[in-house]
Write a protein that holds these residues in place. Structure first.
Motif, short mmCIF file in Angstrom:
data_model
loop_
_atom_site.label_atom_id
_atom_site.label_comp_id
_atom_site.label_asym_id
_atom_site.label_seq_id
_atom_site.Cartn_x
_atom_site.Cartn_y
_atom_site.Cartn_z
N ARG A 200 0.85 -1.36 0.09
CA ARG A 200 -0.18 -0.06 -0.15
C ARG A 200 1.01 1.41 0.00
O ARG A 200 2.01 1.05 0.60
CB ARG A 200 -0.95 -0.02 1.14
CG ARG A 200 -2.12 -1.12 1.05
CD ARG A 200 -3.22 -0.63 2.19
NE ARG A 200 -2.79 -0.17 3.40
CZ ARG A 200 -3.06 0.65 4.22
NH1 ARG A 200 -4.08 1.79 3.57
NH2 ARG A 200 -2.59 0.94 5.40
N GLY A 213 -3.69 4.07 -1.25
CA GLY A 213 -4.31 2.88 -1.97
C GLY A 213 -3.32 1.81 -2.07
O GLY A 213 -2.19 2.11 -1.70
N THR A 214 -3.89 0.36 -2.50
CA THR A 214 -3.13 -0.32 -3.13
C THR A 214 -2.10 -0.04 -4.12
O THR A 214 -2.61 0.93 -4.81
CB THR A 214 -3.78 -1.69 -3.37
OG1 THR A 214 -4.39 -1.55 -4.55
CG2 THR A 214 -4.58 -2.11 -2.08
N GLU A 216 -1.76 -1.55 -6.97
CA GLU A 216 -2.88 -1.57 -8.13
C GLU A 216 -3.60 -0.42 -8.17
O GLU A 216 -3.73 -0.11 -9.38
CB GLU A 216 -3.64 -3.18 -7.91
CG GLU A 216 -3.10 -4.30 -8.01
CD GLU A 216 -2.01 -4.68 -6.66
OE1 GLU A 216 -2.34 -4.06 -5.64
OE2 GLU A 216 -1.07 -5.37 -6.87
N GLU A 217 -4.18 -0.08 -7.10
CA GLU A 217 -5.20 1.10 -7.28
C GLU A 217 -4.39 2.45 -7.98
O GLU A 217 -5.07 3.12 -8.77
CB GLU A 217 -5.89 1.58 -5.79
CG GLU A 217 -6.77 0.40 -5.51
CD GLU A 217 -7.19 0.62 -4.12
OE1 GLU A 217 -8.18 -0.22 -3.82
OE2 GLU A 217 -6.55 1.03 -3.37
#
Ligand code: ATP
Length: 232
Positions: A200, A213-214, A216-217
């Motif tokens: 994160r 966010g992560t 990926e996000e």
């Protein structure tokens, strides 16, 4: 605050005269995660980390670290940090430097070689610190942070100034720390770096958290790419 929060900050703020270095930061870092703190130079990363460690008093807001207030001795004993390069003696070996630090920190000398092994410096343990490359010096700084076998490791821009191999070595080392079950906070101005080793990420700019966010996000938000300034 969730029970697995290792770090929690609410509206954490630091002002230096008219300069607002950190402006209302809310942050939660969970146990066992590698958490990236991403932002350009001057964004407020170091000041936030220094407040969490109790090195700087917040102007307002609240924070806890390992369930304790910043600066609490128990929290400090369970935390290893590399914020400013530790003051190593150039004419002493890496090993002797760490032995001195262990003594000051009341840590058994038996922790020194495992710490050197963890950062892949055991083979150069007897060499003078002054003969180390910048990457090795930074890794010795991480070894110093590991002397207490900490559950939380806070690293402030540990790859700053390193060449590509030095960066790769440091990133592999940070990934190892996570694999060992430690919670890691990595501050960086390089998106690709936090993406490589963190789960994160919080993005900070001008003292504000822009997004959390992560990895990926954040990948879906290319406008968040942060570049090194020319001074790096
Ligand atoms: P860097 O990568 O350059 O260290 P950073 O994200 O860690 O950046 P900080 O060092 O926290 O940022 O600095 C945030 C702001 O606060 C900057 O504008 C900086 O000049 C200012 N600042 C930090 N410490 C002090 C201080 N002791 N006195 C006055 N201003 C300060």
């Amino acid at each position: 605050m969730s029970t697995d929060a290792v770090i929690s900050a609410e509206a954490l703020t630091k002002r230096y005269g008219s300069v607002v270095a950190v402006d209302g930061v809310d942050l939660t870092v969970r146990r066992g995660e590698a958490f990236g703190f991403l932002g350009p130079n001057g964004a407020g990363k170091t000041t936030t980390l220094r407040m969490l460690l109790g090195l700087v008093r917040p102007s307002s807001g609240r924070a806890s670290i390992l369930g304790r207030p910043p600066g609490d001795p128990d929290a400090l004993r369970r935390t290893g940090s590399l914020i400013e390069g530790p003051g190593f003696y150039p004419y002493l070996s890496g090993r002797t430097n760490l032995e001195l630090m262990a003594r000051y920190a009341a840590v058994p000398a038996s922790r020194v070689m495992p710490a050197l092994e963890a950062v892949d410096l055991a083979g150069r343990a007897g060499d003078r610190f002054g003969s180390y490359s910048l990457g090795m010096k930074q890794r010795l700084g991480v070894a110093a942070a590991l002397l207490k076998d900490p559950e939380l490791v806070i690293l402030d821009e540990p790859t700053n100034g390193l060449d590509p191999q030095g960066m790769r070595d440091m990133r592999a080392l940070i990934a190892d720390l996570g694999d060992q079950g430690r919670t890691v906070i990595l501050s960086s101005h390089l998106m690709q770096e936090v993406q490589a080793v963190c789960q994160r990420v919080a993005v900070i700019d001008h003292g504000h958290i822009v997004t959390v966010g992560t990895v990926e996000e954040l990948r879906g938000q290319p406008d968040l790419e942060v570049r090194a300034t020319p001074s790096d």
